[in-house]
Design a protein around this motif. Structure first.
Motif, PDB file in Angstrom:
ATOM      1  N   ARG A   1       0.838  -1.214   0.000  1.00 54.14           N
ATOM      2  CA  ARG A   1       0.000   0.000   0.000  1.00 54.14           C
ATOM      3  C   ARG A   1       0.868   1.257   0.000  1.00 54.14           C
ATOM      4  NH1 ARG A   1      -2.479   3.193   4.019  1.00 54.14           N
ATOM      5  NH2 ARG A   1      -4.530   3.994   3.397  1.00 54.14           N
ATOM      6  N   TRP A   2       1.967   1.231   0.771  1.00 53.75           N
ATOM      7  CA  TRP A   2       2.887   2.375   0.799  1.00 53.75           C
ATOM      8  C   TRP A   2       3.535   2.582  -0.569  1.00 53.75           C
ATOM      9  CZ3 TRP A   2       8.000   3.321  -0.097  1.00 53.75           C
ATOM     10  CH2 TRP A   2       8.542   4.495   0.443  1.00 53.75           C
TER      11      TRP A   2
ATOM     12  N   ILE B   1       2.256   1.845  -3.494  1.00 57.29           N
ATOM     13  CA  ILE B   1       1.269   2.427  -4.404  1.00 57.29           C
ATOM     14  C   ILE B   1       1.124   3.919  -4.145  1.00 57.29           C
ATOM     15  CG2 ILE B   1      -1.165   2.397  -5.055  1.00 57.29           C
ATOM     16  CD1 ILE B   1      -1.188  -0.569  -4.457  1.00 57.29           C
ATOM     17  N   GLU B   2       1.123   4.304  -2.885  1.00 56.56           N
ATOM     18  CA  GLU B   2       0.954   5.724  -2.547  1.00 56.56           C
ATOM     19  C   GLU B   2       2.153   6.544  -2.991  1.00 56.56           C
ATOM     20  OE1 GLU B   2       0.136   8.507   1.423  1.00 56.56           O
ATOM     21  OE2 GLU B   2       0.381   6.339   1.600  1.00 56.56           O
ATOM     22  N   HIS B   3       3.356   5.986  -2.885  1.00 62.13           N
ATOM     23  CA  HIS B   3       4.576   6.735  -3.197  1.00 62.13           C
ATOM     24  C   HIS B   3       5.155   6.395  -4.570  1.00 62.13           C
ATOM     25  CE1 HIS B   3       4.296   7.016   1.219  1.00 62.13           C
ATOM     26  NE2 HIS B   3       4.974   8.130   1.098  1.00 62.13           N
ATOM     27  N   ASN B   4       4.418   5.629  -5.403  1.00 58.49           N
ATOM     28  CA  ASN B   4       4.860   5.306  -6.770  1.00 58.49           C
ATOM     29  C   ASN B   4       6.252   4.675  -6.771  1.00 58.49           C
ATOM     30  OD1 ASN B   4       2.506   6.360  -7.981  1.00 58.49           O
ATOM     31  ND2 ASN B   4       3.356   8.430  -7.916  1.00 58.49           N
TER      32      ASN B   4
ATOM     33  N   TYR C   1       8.648   1.787   3.970  1.00 60.07           N
ATOM     34  CA  TYR C   1       7.523   1.556   4.883  1.00 60.07           C
ATOM     35  C   TYR C   1       8.015   1.305   6.298  1.00 60.07           C
ATOM     36  CZ  TYR C   1       3.919  -0.893   7.448  1.00 60.07           C
ATOM     37  OH  TYR C   1       3.040  -1.285   8.425  1.00 60.07           O
TER      38      TYR C   1
END
Length: 396
Positions: free
Chosen positions: A247-248, A250-253, A264
């Motif tokens: 998830r981290w 995806i958020e930070h590309n 993370y």
């Protein structure tokens, strides 16, 4: 009376010599003619030999050209077959699904729609035409949805996909009603209904693959990746942490699994430290509003550390550093305009443009403005622009 006049010996000798010369000439002529015939025959034989060689070479050249042409034709046919197979392979399941659905619609049209008074071939032809027309509606709408998505018309593609799903549901209901026992499901009813319903889904798979290939050809950065993919062993050992790290990412590309895991964990450690620091803060007293006294620190006896052995300092060996070259920096267009304006504050824009060797539009853009804010007043104050120091004036 008829006595022969005797001839002179000289005349006889001359005549005999002439006859001998004539015979010798005739013999020489015959020899030359024979030699000429031999040379002509040899020339004809040589010409025939050369012609045969040339014909053989021409035949070999034509054979080689035909072989090359056949090889090129086979290669073109192979490439055409490969391209056709590459295009057919993704849509072959879709064609099979549509063929099964078309058979169900043809059976429905043959038994329910075609007049019973018609002969067999007429009813079959009508059933085939009906199934082709009904199936082509959904296929045509799905193809337009595919084309709209490839042209990046996402709203149009979404509306067309919804319409294709609605048409497929209607056709599936027709197939189910024909093969069902009343409303009770049968194997044929469920199978043919599913064939009609699966067509838009398969079209969507093909469209998304084609769009992915198109984005890869344009720019790989246009693809929205779903984060990183961790190994199965890491996911088994740390299921929750692997999910949160994905998830981290995806958020930070982030696409690197190692960097995503370290990032993370660093953020997780920072959050834990912040919560611990917040917990250790003294809470204020509710009665007085003053913070409660902190607990006295625990006094520990100092422990004398053991003295390490002295270490000789080692001077590091460094490479010689080459001094940087000092180069003169050329003035920018804005600096030249400011310098020219400083030299002649009352000059017009054309004069400033000639002094600074720039265009009039550049002068209007970079020349300091007066108090009224107009860029067309030539008597602007000699002030710097955006805090840039005024350079030395340029000689006129």
């Amino acid at each position: 009376m008829f006595r022969r006049t005797p001839e002179e010996p000289a005349i006889l000798a001359a005549r005999a010599a002439a006859q001998r010369e004539s015979a010798a000439a005739e013999v020489e002529r015959a020899r030359l003619m024979a030699q000429l015939d031999r040379e002509q025959q040899e020339a004809a034989a040589e010409h025939a030999r050369r012609q045969a060689i040339a014909d053989e070479q021409e035949r070999r050249r034509r054979d080689a050209a035909r072989r090359v042409e056949r090889a090129e034709r086979r290669e073109r046919q192979r490439k055409a077959r490969a391209e056709f197979a590459a295009k057919l392979r993704p849509v072959l399941p879709l064609l099979l699904i549509n063929g099964g659905a078309a058979y169900a619609q043809a059976a429905y049209a043959y038994s329910e729609i075609a007049p019973a008074a018609w002969n067999g071939p007429s009813r079959v032809a009508f059933a085939v035409a009906f199934s082709a027309a009904l199936e082509s509606i959904a296929v045509y709408v799905q193809w337009h949805a595919h084309d709209a998505l490839m042209l990046k018309a996402h709203a149009t593609a979404a509306s067309l996909r919804r319409a294709a799903w609605l048409i497929a549901a209607v056709v599936a209901a027709i197939n189910y009603a024909h093969f069902a026992d009343g409303i009770a499901p049968t194997s044929a009813a469920v199978a043919f209904a599913l064939l009609s319903l699966l067509s838009p889904w398969l079209w969507g798979l093909h469209t998304r693959r084609a769009q992915h290939v198109q984005l890869l050809a344009e720019d790989a950065n246009l693809i929205d990746d779903a984060g990183v993919e961790f190994s199965p062993k890491r996911r088994r050992m740390f299921p929750i942490r692997s999910l949160m790290a994905a998830r981290w990412s995806i958020e930070h590309n982030e696409r690197d699994p190692r960097k995503a895991w370290e990032g993370y964990n660093a953020e997780r450690a920072a959050r834990r430290a912040a919560r611990k620091d917040k917990t250790n803060r003294p809470t204020p007293d509710k009665a007085t509003g003053t913070p409660a006294p902190a607990a006295p620190p625990v006094r520990r006896e100092p422990v004398e550390p053991s003295r390490p052995a002295p270490v000789e300092p080692v001077t590091p060996v460094r490479e010689p550093v080459r001094p940087a070259r000092v180069t003169a920096r050329s003035l920018t267009a804005g600096e030249r305009v400011i310098a020219a304006h400083t030299a002649e504050p009352t000059a017009n824009h054309e004069r400033i443009a000639r002094l600074a060797e720039v265009s009039v539009s550049t002068v209007k853009r970079h020349r300091p403005r007066p108090a009224n804010g107009s860029a067309f007043t030539p008597d602007a104050a000699a002030t710097p622009v955006n805090g840039t120091p005024v350079p030395a004036p340029i000689a006129a």
